[in-house]
Write a protein that holds these residues in place. Structure first.
Motif, mmCIF file in Angstrom:
data_model
loop_
_atom_site.group_PDB
_atom_site.id
_atom_site.type_symbol
_atom_site.label_atom_id
_atom_site.label_comp_id
_atom_site.label_asym_id
_atom_site.label_seq_id
_atom_site.Cartn_x
_atom_site.Cartn_y
_atom_site.Cartn_z
ATOM 1 N N PRO A 408 0.832 -1.202 0.000
ATOM 2 C CA PRO A 408 0.000 0.000 0.000
ATOM 3 C C PRO A 408 0.862 1.246 0.000
ATOM 4 O O PRO A 408 1.895 1.305 0.665
ATOM 5 C CB PRO A 408 -0.801 -0.128 1.295
ATOM 6 C CG PRO A 408 -0.008 -1.058 2.155
ATOM 7 C CD PRO A 408 0.662 -2.011 1.217
ATOM 8 N N LYS A 409 0.453 2.218 -0.766
ATOM 9 C CA LYS A 409 1.212 3.446 -0.876
ATOM 10 C C LYS A 409 1.129 4.228 0.431
ATOM 11 O O LYS A 409 0.033 4.462 0.947
ATOM 12 C CB LYS A 409 0.663 4.296 -2.026
ATOM 13 C CG LYS A 409 1.442 5.585 -2.248
ATOM 14 C CD LYS A 409 0.855 6.349 -3.421
ATOM 15 C CE LYS A 409 1.626 7.654 -3.640
ATOM 16 N NZ LYS A 409 1.060 8.431 -4.761
ATOM 17 N N PRO A 410 2.288 4.615 1.020
ATOM 18 C CA PRO A 410 2.229 5.363 2.274
ATOM 19 C C PRO A 410 1.710 6.778 2.040
ATOM 20 O O PRO A 410 1.856 7.341 0.956
ATOM 21 C CB PRO A 410 3.688 5.380 2.730
ATOM 22 C CG PRO A 410 4.475 5.276 1.462
ATOM 23 C CD PRO A 410 3.652 4.389 0.554
ATOM 24 N N GLY A 411 1.102 7.314 3.055
ATOM 25 C CA GLY A 411 0.594 8.680 2.947
ATOM 26 C C GLY A 411 1.638 9.704 3.339
ATOM 27 O O GLY A 411 2.758 9.367 3.723
ATOM 28 N N THR A 412 1.258 10.955 3.236
ATOM 29 C CA THR A 412 2.096 12.044 3.695
ATOM 30 C C THR A 412 1.423 12.716 4.884
ATOM 31 O O THR A 412 0.218 12.574 5.097
ATOM 32 C CB THR A 412 2.346 13.079 2.582
ATOM 33 O OG1 THR A 412 1.082 13.588 2.143
ATOM 34 C CG2 THR A 412 3.068 12.438 1.417
ATOM 35 N N LEU A 413 2.199 13.452 5.632
ATOM 36 C CA LEU A 413 1.689 14.100 6.831
ATOM 37 C C LEU A 413 1.510 15.592 6.562
ATOM 38 O O LEU A 413 2.461 16.267 6.163
ATOM 39 C CB LEU A 413 2.651 13.887 7.996
ATOM 40 C CG LEU A 413 2.119 14.235 9.386
ATOM 41 C CD1 LEU A 413 1.044 13.244 9.805
ATOM 42 C CD2 LEU A 413 3.260 14.243 10.397
ATOM 43 N N SER A 414 0.296 16.082 6.755
ATOM 44 C CA SER A 414 0.019 17.508 6.634
ATOM 45 C C SER A 414 -0.007 18.117 8.039
ATOM 46 O O SER A 414 -0.670 17.592 8.934
ATOM 47 C CB SER A 414 -1.329 17.734 5.930
ATOM 48 O OG SER A 414 -1.685 19.104 5.960
ATOM 49 N N VAL A 415 0.747 19.192 8.228
ATOM 50 C CA VAL A 415 0.872 19.834 9.547
ATOM 51 C C VAL A 415 0.319 21.246 9.457
ATOM 52 O O VAL A 415 0.686 22.017 8.560
ATOM 53 C CB VAL A 415 2.349 19.870 10.005
ATOM 54 C CG1 VAL A 415 2.464 20.515 11.376
ATOM 55 C CG2 VAL A 415 2.940 18.469 10.015
ATOM 56 N N SER A 416 -0.571 21.626 10.369
ATOM 57 C CA SER A 416 -1.157 22.967 10.347
ATOM 58 C C SER A 416 -1.388 23.448 11.775
ATOM 59 O O SER A 416 -1.527 22.655 12.708
ATOM 60 C CB SER A 416 -2.485 22.966 9.569
ATOM 61 O OG SER A 416 -3.417 22.102 10.190
ATOM 62 N N GLY A 417 -1.442 24.766 11.935
ATOM 63 C CA GLY A 417 -1.687 25.350 13.246
ATOM 64 C C GLY A 417 -0.986 26.682 13.386
ATOM 65 O O GLY A 417 -0.016 26.973 12.669
ATOM 66 N N ASN A 418 -1.473 27.503 14.282
ATOM 67 C CA ASN A 418 -0.880 28.815 14.545
ATOM 68 C C ASN A 418 -0.303 28.810 15.947
ATOM 69 O O ASN A 418 -1.035 28.734 16.936
ATOM 70 C CB ASN A 418 -1.940 29.915 14.418
ATOM 71 C CG ASN A 418 -1.353 31.296 14.708
ATOM 72 O OD1 ASN A 418 -0.136 31.455 14.758
ATOM 73 N ND2 ASN A 418 -2.218 32.278 14.897
ATOM 74 N N CYS A 419 1.027 28.862 16.033
ATOM 75 C CA CYS A 419 1.691 28.824 17.334
ATOM 76 C C CYS A 419 2.465 30.107 17.592
ATOM 77 O O CYS A 419 3.578 30.088 18.122
ATOM 78 C CB CYS A 419 2.597 27.602 17.436
ATOM 79 S SG CYS A 419 1.699 26.104 17.906
ATOM 80 N N ALA A 420 1.894 31.232 17.175
ATOM 81 C CA ALA A 420 2.425 32.542 17.563
ATOM 82 C C ALA A 420 1.685 32.942 18.834
ATOM 83 O O ALA A 420 0.559 33.431 18.801
ATOM 84 C CB ALA A 420 2.219 33.558 16.456
ATOM 85 N N LEU A 421 2.283 32.694 19.990
ATOM 86 C CA LEU A 421 1.617 32.877 21.275
ATOM 87 C C LEU A 421 1.488 34.352 21.626
ATOM 88 O O LEU A 421 2.469 35.105 21.559
ATOM 89 C CB LEU A 421 2.382 32.137 22.373
ATOM 90 C CG LEU A 421 2.574 30.626 22.163
ATOM 91 C CD1 LEU A 421 3.390 30.033 23.305
ATOM 92 C CD2 LEU A 421 1.247 29.927 22.035
#
Length: 500
Positions: A408-421
């Motif tokens: 099975p073809k492996p997936g990719t990881l999508s990373v999102s978020g705002n970490c400007a505190l």
């Protein structure tokens, strides 16, 4: 190590990305940062200046050609070491490798020492050489990569093809092994008058200790009350390893690598070198030559060895024998293989580690090197470094009676978020999503921050949330970063006012 440029892990990722993007200066920058330490590692494995230069030359070309396969650019450093290690093992398995070895000169790092200081340094080095002689080959390599090359447990696992936990345990065992071996070396130098057994075992004119004598002393100390009381364990392993000399990289190797890498008419040579480094797994890591030597399942003849795997088994057996001849001796570089304990830079004798299933047993000292081939010195002409064998020589074809299984073809990881505190905020959330397939993932914080979770497994389309918390007393720094494997990262920033 002195003479090795300092390079942070964030720079590892940047250089990997630059090389992947086709930056014209990327390989030159990678060479300047990595090549001195990689050459020392090659020399520790091969004990020959020309062989080490050839191995590093081809490994860097393979690095450029295969960079698109690497799915974890933050692990670029250990990925390059893994490619280098495989190339060195291939050279050790070459039946036409030179019979005599010619060690590289040392980097001249003690030019400003006076005669007395230089003598003390040499005595300390001889003591370390004797300690290393009593260690298992896989422990010598682990302690070299950990203490001298500054690889973490995760990075060491990537190089050796084992898990991070196994690498952590291996380094702990190696440090204990070094403690025991160092105690034996110290007692050999200072305890002959206190214990008749030590005097009988040790020839005062035979120094550094031969490996067999070192091992006998280690066993003796465990059963001797007098020697056990004299045992010392207070020496820092890292400081101990820093006294070893470093192999000086040939001055013409940089031009040879960059010339071949850039030459439009050398595509065929680059392709041939790249093929030798194959195969790579689904994550883009080179398959360890040791793992390819695992016992085969029984074929139809029922003799336990598939006819397709005979070439690979022969190569692996050759590697085992040569490693035994080289790495159970703690020196290198002498024209006489029996005198490999003479002064040679990088005298770690870092032998390739056994696989987790002990597919590579401890080698023997009695193995002699194979017949010689024409000596080759790296030059600015790139074609002189072109390897002649093709990868199909040692790669068994799958049995024709079986259809290859489609993974099975492996997936990719999508990373999102705002970490400007903002002021008063101490945490933020990052969302990771599996795109195109299932993804096992890990997260690692770099800086004064902590994570509520550091790993997981996502099915296709699933998401997970990681909470990032700023540590107490994070100021005066005002930023950090979270790295995700197989890919992705996110910056975390905050404001540090007058009161932090």
């Amino acid at each position: 190590m002195a003479g090795w440029p300092s390079l942070g892990r964030v720079e590892d990722r940047r250089l990997a990305q630059s090389l992947r993007d086709g930056d014209a200066t990327a390989l030159a920058e990678i060479y300047d940062f990595y090549a001195p330490r990689l050459f020392d590692y090659c020399h520790a494995l091969l004990r020959d200046q020309d062989m080490a230069a050839d191995a590093l030359h081809d490994s860097l070309i393979a690095t450029q050609e295969h960079i698109g396969k690497l799915r974890e650019p933050e692990r670029f450093r250990s990925w390059v070491y893994a490619i280098v290690r495989n190339e060195c093992l291939r050279q050790l398995a070459d039946p036409e490798r030179p019979e005599q070895r010619h060690g590289a000169p040392e980097q001249n790092e003690d030019a400003f020492l006076d005669a007395e200081e230089r003598q003390r340094l040499e005595e300390t080095r001889q003591l370390v050489h004797s300690a290393l002689a009593g260690m298992a080959a896989r422990h010598r390599e682990a302690i070299d990569l950990s203490a001298r090359h500054d690889l973490s447990a995760e990075e060491l696992g990537g190089v050796l093809g084992i898990s991070s936990q196994q690498a952590t345990e291996l380094v702990a065992q190696a440090r204990d092994d070094l403690d025991s071996s160092l105690a034996a070396a110290i007692i050999a130098r200072t305890g002959r008058g206190d214990c008749p057994s030590v005097a009988a075992l040790v020839d005062e004119n035979e120094w550094p200790l031969p490996s067999e004598v070192a091992r006998k002393l280690i066993r003796h100390i465990e059963s001797c009350p007098v020697c056990r009381d004299r045992r010392k364990r207070k020496v820092s392993t890292n400081r101990l390893m820093q006294v070893l000399p470093v192999a000086a990289i040939p001055s013409d190797l940089r031009m040879a690598v960059l010339s071949l890498a850039d030459a439009p008419d050398q595509h065929e040579n680059r392709t041939r070198i790249a093929q030798r480094a194959e195969p790579f797994d689904v994550w883009g890591w080179p398959t360890s030559l040791e793992r390819r030597a695992q016992p085969a399942r029984k074929d139809r003849r029922g003799d336990g060895t598939s006819s397709h795997l005979l070439p690979a088994v022969a190569v692996a057996a050759c590697v085992v024998l040569v490693i035994g001849a080289i790495f159970l001796l703690t020196g290198g570089g002498s024209e006489d293989p029996k005198n490999l304990n003479n002064k040679v830079p990088g005298n770690v004798a870092a032998g390739p580690s056994d696989s987790p299933s002990d597919a590579f047993p401890s080698p023997s000292d009695s193995v002699e090197p194979s017949p010689s081939k024409t000596k080759h010195t790296p030059t600015p002409t790139p074609t002189k470094h072109t390897p002649t064998p093709t990868p199909t020589t040692h790669r068994p074809a799958p049995p024709k009676t079986h259809k290859p299984t489609t993974k099975p073809k492996p997936g990719t990881l999508s990373v999102s978020g705002n970490c400007a505190l903002d002021d008063g905020d101490d945490d933020c959330q990052v969302t990771v999503t599996a795109v195109g397939g299932a993804v096992p993932w890990t997260a690692k914080a770099s800086g004064p921050i902590s994570l509520d979770r550091s790993s997981g497994h996502l099915a296709k389309g699933d998401q997970a949330t990681v909470t990032v918390t700023k540590d107490a007393g994070a100021c005066p720094t005002d930023s950090a970063e979270v790295f995700f494997s197989p890919n992705g990262s996110i910056s975390v920033s905050w404001s540090c006012g007058i009161f932090g």
